[in-house]
Design a protein around this motif. Structure first.
Motif, PDB file in Angstrom:
ATOM      1  N   SER A  56       0.812  -1.210   0.000  1.00 25.46           N
ATOM      2  CA  SER A  56       0.000   0.000   0.000  1.00 25.46           C
ATOM      3  C   SER A  56       0.853   1.271   0.000  1.00 25.46           C
ATOM      4  O   SER A  56       0.559   2.232  -0.707  1.00 25.46           O
ATOM      5  CB  SER A  56      -0.945  -0.008   1.202  1.00 25.46           C
ATOM      6  N   HIS A  78       2.333   1.848  -3.419  1.00 27.33           N
ATOM      7  CA  HIS A  78       1.278   2.273  -4.334  1.00 27.33           C
ATOM      8  C   HIS A  78       1.081   3.785  -4.223  1.00 27.33           C
ATOM      9  O   HIS A  78       1.008   4.507  -5.234  1.00 27.33           O
ATOM     10  CB  HIS A  78      -0.008   1.525  -3.972  1.00 27.33           C
ATOM     11  N   GLN A 134      -6.951   3.577  -3.831  1.00 29.29           N
ATOM     12  CA  GLN A 134      -6.256   3.514  -2.539  1.00 29.29           C
ATOM     13  C   GLN A 134      -7.230   3.714  -1.375  1.00 29.29           C
ATOM     14  O   GLN A 134      -7.018   3.191  -0.286  1.00 29.29           O
ATOM     15  CB  GLN A 134      -5.158   4.581  -2.506  1.00 29.29           C
ATOM     16  N   GLY A 184      -8.675   0.910   1.011  1.00 33.20           N
ATOM     17  CA  GLY A 184      -7.957   0.411   2.175  1.00 33.20           C
ATOM     18  C   GLY A 184      -8.110   1.255   3.420  1.00 33.20           C
ATOM     19  O   GLY A 184      -7.440   1.005   4.429  1.00 33.20           O
ATOM     20  N   PRO A 243      -5.795   4.420   7.187  1.00 32.50           N
ATOM     21  CA  PRO A 243      -5.436   3.130   6.592  1.00 32.50           C
ATOM     22  C   PRO A 243      -5.764   1.974   7.532  1.00 32.50           C
ATOM     23  O   PRO A 243      -5.501   2.059   8.737  1.00 32.50           O
ATOM     24  CB  PRO A 243      -3.922   3.246   6.380  1.00 32.50           C
ATOM     25  N   LEU A 265      -2.831  -5.089   2.796  1.00 33.05           N
ATOM     26  CA  LEU A 265      -1.876  -4.922   1.705  1.00 33.05           C
ATOM     27  C   LEU A 265      -0.565  -4.314   2.209  1.00 33.05           C
ATOM     28  O   LEU A 265      -0.021  -3.373   1.633  1.00 33.05           O
ATOM     29  CB  LEU A 265      -2.458  -4.066   0.580  1.00 33.05           C
ATOM     30  N   SER A 266      -0.077  -4.875   3.308  1.00 33.52           N
ATOM     31  CA  SER A 266       1.181  -4.392   3.851  1.00 33.52           C
ATOM     32  C   SER A 266       2.039  -5.585   4.262  1.00 33.52           C
ATOM     33  O   SER A 266       1.532  -6.642   4.612  1.00 33.52           O
ATOM     34  CB  SER A 266       0.946  -3.471   5.056  1.00 33.52           C
ATOM     35  N   SER A 274       6.543  -2.354   5.734  1.00 29.03           N
ATOM     36  CA  SER A 274       5.462  -1.413   6.029  1.00 29.03           C
ATOM     37  C   SER A 274       5.538  -0.926   7.472  1.00 29.03           C
ATOM     38  O   SER A 274       6.035  -1.623   8.355  1.00 29.03           O
ATOM     39  CB  SER A 274       4.102  -2.076   5.788  1.00 29.03           C
ATOM     40  N   ALA A 290       2.454   4.631   6.523  1.00 30.43           N
ATOM     41  CA  ALA A 290       1.292   4.458   5.643  1.00 30.43           C
ATOM     42  C   ALA A 290       0.431   5.716   5.648  1.00 30.43           C
ATOM     43  O   ALA A 290      -0.045   6.165   4.595  1.00 30.43           O
ATOM     44  CB  ALA A 290       0.470   3.251   6.098  1.00 30.43           C
ATOM     45  N   ASP A 338       0.078   7.981   2.287  1.00 27.54           N
ATOM     46  CA  ASP A 338      -1.293   8.225   1.820  1.00 27.54           C
ATOM     47  C   ASP A 338      -1.620   9.713   1.837  1.00 27.54           C
ATOM     48  O   ASP A 338      -2.209  10.249   0.884  1.00 27.54           O
ATOM     49  CB  ASP A 338      -2.297   7.471   2.699  1.00 27.54           C
TER      50      ASP A 338
END
Length: 501
Positions: free
Chosen positions: A147, A150, A180, A183, A190, A195-196, A201, A206, A210
């Motif tokens: 994540s 991404h 995104q 999630g 988040p 997805l980590s 991560s 995160a 984000d």
């Protein structure tokens, strides 16, 4: 708010600056004091031969930090020529043109250094916005984006679009950011563990990645709803204790500062309506989110959990199969659907309804080989299991059926809770040496406002409970709950009940 956040995080990092590399310390000095220190740049040519994608990305991130500091200093002498040599060396040994995150760094840094470069790779993005970090399946662990990576890719696309004056990159980044948001939980944060990777991560990071993505996308596309998503991430970070920032990315803060200088003006955030039922049938992702309960389940990814659950202060950030030694994150997780191979969709089924969902399919298991490097562990699997996960009536049910029993195969749950009870009696506290090993009795996790009860379908199977340190390890989990998938049964199942006090 962005400048306030940069100052807060920089002050937090600077207290333990000795933990960071020379270039990170120079970035912190610039962000805190607006003073640029740029010493002669020496590049180790052997770094360009590095094939590990994780290490290659760290090299590109460092090169971007050097380049941005050079740009700020407006130095155009030998320092710039040294950076160009490093860029040519790295780019001439690009791992694969399908490695989209590396290609983004190559393109952006070329623009900053005044290098004429036209990427030969085509952007691969699904219609729903999902974007693979690496699109050719050279590294299975990259098929599904971590994540944070991404979000990092989407941010770089915004900057590339600005540098090249090509708005198409803004649209790619917007679609990525919209995907995104699947999630995020009900509070726009988040979902921890989704997805980590345990290795790659960190929860505060995160939020940071984000937040920067949503902020950049909002400014580039004049999207006030994205500005709201960004505000929620930044507000969270301003309330986090400084000790929890240790693994945050210094380069992300430099990007945030740069975004502020490239885009003028501010947007008034507009609160978006967040969907209660999450579904992406094409990618085998389902979930449910409300003020009391947030659940995400997936048959996607490699070396990642199959789902994440949060109810008030109780959390199960990750659950899934585990090979070999318990607590070895290298062997945790499943080999799920490759989102770019459309024929695989026939092996996964997704159904959603009002406040309920079901996801099932066939998942691969890691193969533990002595001496194998991490990326070789997750090559095409030889061992598989059937997986069925469904949520109804406030109960999450998980069923697995391995095709072949392995002697060291477990199904594990990482749990965040203040107290754990086994059979309603044996109490196990976090950070203690007190462990449990025995029959799979009912396990209860107690929080401030409710409890989660974990029951096994076969109570005679072996259960182990191991207290963990929490904090940054294993998504902050305080307990590892492990069920041995022994050869007494061909099918295994668990029921997770969520109850209020």
């Amino acid at each position: 708010m962005q400048q306030q956040l940069i100052k807060y995080l920089c002050d937090s990092f600077y207290e333990e600056k000795y933990l960071y590399s020379d270039i990170d310390q120079k970035v912190l000095r610039y962000l805190r004091l607006n003073k640029v220190q740029f010493d002669p740049f020496f590049y180790d040519e052997s770094l360009s031969q590095e094939k590990n994608p994780v290490l290659r990305l760290s090299i590109w991130r460092d090169l971007l930090k050097h380049t941005l500091l050079l740009t700020i200093k407006e130095s155009y002498g030998e320092e710039k020529e040294d950076l160009k040599k490093a860029w040519y060396s790295l780019s001439s040994n690009n791992s694969f043109k399908e490695f989209q995150l590396e290609q983004a760094y190559t393109t952006l840094i070329a623009q900053l250094l005044g290098i004429s470069y036209q990427s030969s790779s085509q952007i691969i993005q699904l219609e729903n916005g999902f974007t693979p970090i690496e699109s050719a399946s050279h590294w299975p662990i990259m098929n599904t984006p971590i994540s944070e990576w991404h979000a990092e890719l989407g941010t770089l696309w915004v900057l590339i679009g600005k540098m090249l004056n090509e708005p198409k990159y803004f649209k790619y980044a917007l679609k990525l950011a919209q995907w995104q948001t699947k999630g995020l939980d009900f509070n726009y944060h988040p979902q921890k563990g989704f997805l980590s990777s345990h290795f790659l991560s960190h929860y505060a990071n995160a939020h940071l990645r984000d937040g920067i993505l949503f902020h950049a996308v909002a400014l580039a596309n004049s999207e006030p709803k994205m500005a709201y998503f960004a505000k929620k991430q930044f507000s969270y970070l301003l309330e986090v204790e400084k000790k929890d920032f240790q693994d945050c990315s210094i380069d992300a803060l430099l990007l945030l500062q740069w975004i502020g200088s490239l885009f003028s003006g501010e947007l008034t955030p507009e609160k978006p309506q967040i969907e209660e039922v999450i579904q992406d049938p094409d990618l085998a992702i389902v979930g449910y989110r409300s003020s009391k309960l947030n659940i995400l389940a997936s048959a996607l990814g490699t070396n990642m959990g199959l789902g994440s659950l949060k109810a008030s202060d109780l959390e199960i950030p990750a659950f899934g199969p585990q090979i070999q030694l318990l607590g070895e994150g290298q062997y945790f997780g499943a080999f799920g659907q490759n989102p770019l191979k459309r024929d695989q969709q026939e092996t996964f089924k997704v159904d959603t309804g009002e406040k309920e969902f079901n996801i099932k399919g066939v998942l691969g298991l890691p193969e533990a080989k002595a001496g194998e490097p991490f990326d070789k562990t997750w090559q095409y699997p030889k061992n598989w299991m059937e997986y069925n996960c469904f949520f109804e009536n406030n109960v999450l049910n998980i069923q697995v059926a391995p095709y072949r029993i392995q002697s060291k195969l477990y199904f594990v749950f990482y749990v965040i809770a203040k107290k754990c009870l086994v059979g309603g009696e044996d109490k196990i506290l976090p950070h203690s040496l007190n462990q449990y090993q025995g029959d799979a009795d009912s396990v209860s996790f107690i929080g401030e406002n409710g409890l989660i009860i974990l029951d096994a379908m076969h109570p005679k199977s072996e259960l182990q409970i191991i207290p963990l340190e929490g904090h940054r390890s294993f998504w902050g989990a305080q307990y590892l709950i492990a069920y041995h998938l022994n050869n007494k049964y061909s099918n295994f199942g668990w029921k997770i009940s969520i109850k209020d006090f």
